[in-house]
Design an enzyme around this catalytic site. Sequence first.
Site, mmCIF file in Angstrom:
data_model
loop_
_atom_site.group_PDB
_atom_site.id
_atom_site.type_symbol
_atom_site.label_atom_id
_atom_site.label_comp_id
_atom_site.label_asym_id
_atom_site.label_seq_id
_atom_site.Cartn_x
_atom_site.Cartn_y
_atom_site.Cartn_z
ATOM 1 N N HIS A 277 18.580 35.065 40.014
ATOM 2 C CA HIS A 277 18.762 33.874 40.856
ATOM 3 C C HIS A 277 18.825 34.390 42.291
ATOM 4 O O HIS A 277 19.333 35.493 42.531
ATOM 5 C CB HIS A 277 20.093 33.173 40.606
ATOM 6 C CG HIS A 277 20.323 32.655 39.220
ATOM 7 N ND1 HIS A 277 20.774 33.447 38.209
ATOM 8 C CD2 HIS A 277 20.207 31.407 38.714
ATOM 9 C CE1 HIS A 277 20.914 32.697 37.115
ATOM 10 N NE2 HIS A 277 20.579 31.462 37.389
ATOM 11 N N ASP B 217 22.172 35.793 43.176
ATOM 12 C CA ASP B 217 22.597 37.029 42.490
ATOM 13 C C ASP B 217 22.304 38.234 43.371
ATOM 14 O O ASP B 217 22.934 39.285 43.243
ATOM 15 C CB ASP B 217 21.791 37.288 41.199
ATOM 16 C CG ASP B 217 21.865 36.167 40.205
ATOM 17 O OD1 ASP B 217 22.818 35.392 40.267
ATOM 18 O OD2 ASP B 217 20.945 36.096 39.353
#
Length: 441
Positions: free
Chosen positions: A101, A104
């Site tokens: 993501h 992240d």
Amino acid sequence: MNEIFNNIPKIKYEGAKSKNPLAFKFYDADKIVMGKKMKEHLPFAMAWWHNLCASGTDMFGRDTANKAFGVEKGTMAHAKAKVDAGFEFMQKLGIEYFCFHDVDLVPEADDINETNARLDEISDYILKKMKQTGIKCLWGTANMFSNPRFMNGAGSTNSVDVYCFAAAQIKKALDITVKLGGKGYVFWGGREGYETLLNTDMKFEQENIARLMRMAVDYGRKIGFKGDFYIEPKPKEPMKHQYDFDAATAIGFLRHYGLDKDFKMNIEANHATLAGHTFQHELRVSAINGMLGSIDANQGDMLLGWDTDEFPFDVYDATMCMYEVLKAGGLTGGFNFDAKNRRPSNTYEDMFEGYILGMDTFALGLLKAAALIEDGRLDEFVKNKYASFGTALGKKIIDGKTSIEELADHAADLKSIDAPLSGKQERLESIVNSILFVNEK
Ligand code: XUL
Ligand code: CO
């Protein structure tokens, strides 16, 4: 560069009898199964979020695992340390792909322009590592569920401004996915659902999600993204009702809005069980609709009603998964371990042992699924079960060359009919057990 996991060796295949916890028992990357290497059947991916970010915090307690990797968290130095840790981890396990993501990769800043600058910087760093190691990106996605701005949804939000932030995050996540050569781009609609219809215009929300997906496809194709977009169905959690309930629902949605040519399914095992289906069911529904794209390989707990994201150890389920994948001719995507260690499994060694368990489970599932197919009795049974449709009348039905009247006349001629062939479920289940639990290879 300093090793981070310096007490962990490169993980090798040692065979089923090995008692070494840091060795593969079944995953033998170059072993040929049904004409292809195991690693080609099983393009495994590391999930950035669980492996490099999640540290054991749950609703009742704080971190148990140390994922600082020697650097202060929340900094760009830490973002880089995670890249170093991730690539060392994947190299030691022989994992060739990763999934991410946007958030992240870097700490999200207050200003989206600053977040995007950080994403540019970290993706340069990741790209360099990819070139050095040959490790590739399986898929990217935008996290449109954690930030409070998405509390009423992302594509399904009530706010035009929030909708623009969702669009901006998708645009940037697509830019980074394309920059890293990602094979896919995922939509998991964590907040795309509702708690009560008393405050929800369901039709409007679904149309707006579709509009956002359409714009994402148009932008992706414009910047040269040739891969698949994926919907990852999930029925609930965090929302009470999520619009992408299961594969059948998501496929219907995509067809309704004309998005089916660009999208496939990313099927997650634990999401299937939350929807009241087996993992195999969701894979079959996707496959027969030409939409089996990628898999989030994990496992739930049948005694719990939420997404536990465990490393898969159920060989029966993995066998049925690989049976579907082999029958479908493989995945266009891969097997992303959307799985996390249990909270008390909090050491670096546990991170490796989670992946070893998952990779071995799917390797064993592959071997057993190949054995089931080579054995042939299941296929033979299913073929025979529908044999009556091979008759002249059966063919007319299949070809659409008959009518209700003709079929009714046929029934009238027959007058009555006996029950049409035993389903033999117990015999078939026994065949599966005998293949699963007898080890000839
Ligand atoms: C949540 C989940 C996500 C998606 C990507 O249940 O599975 O991690 O895989 O957003
Ligand atoms: Co997932």
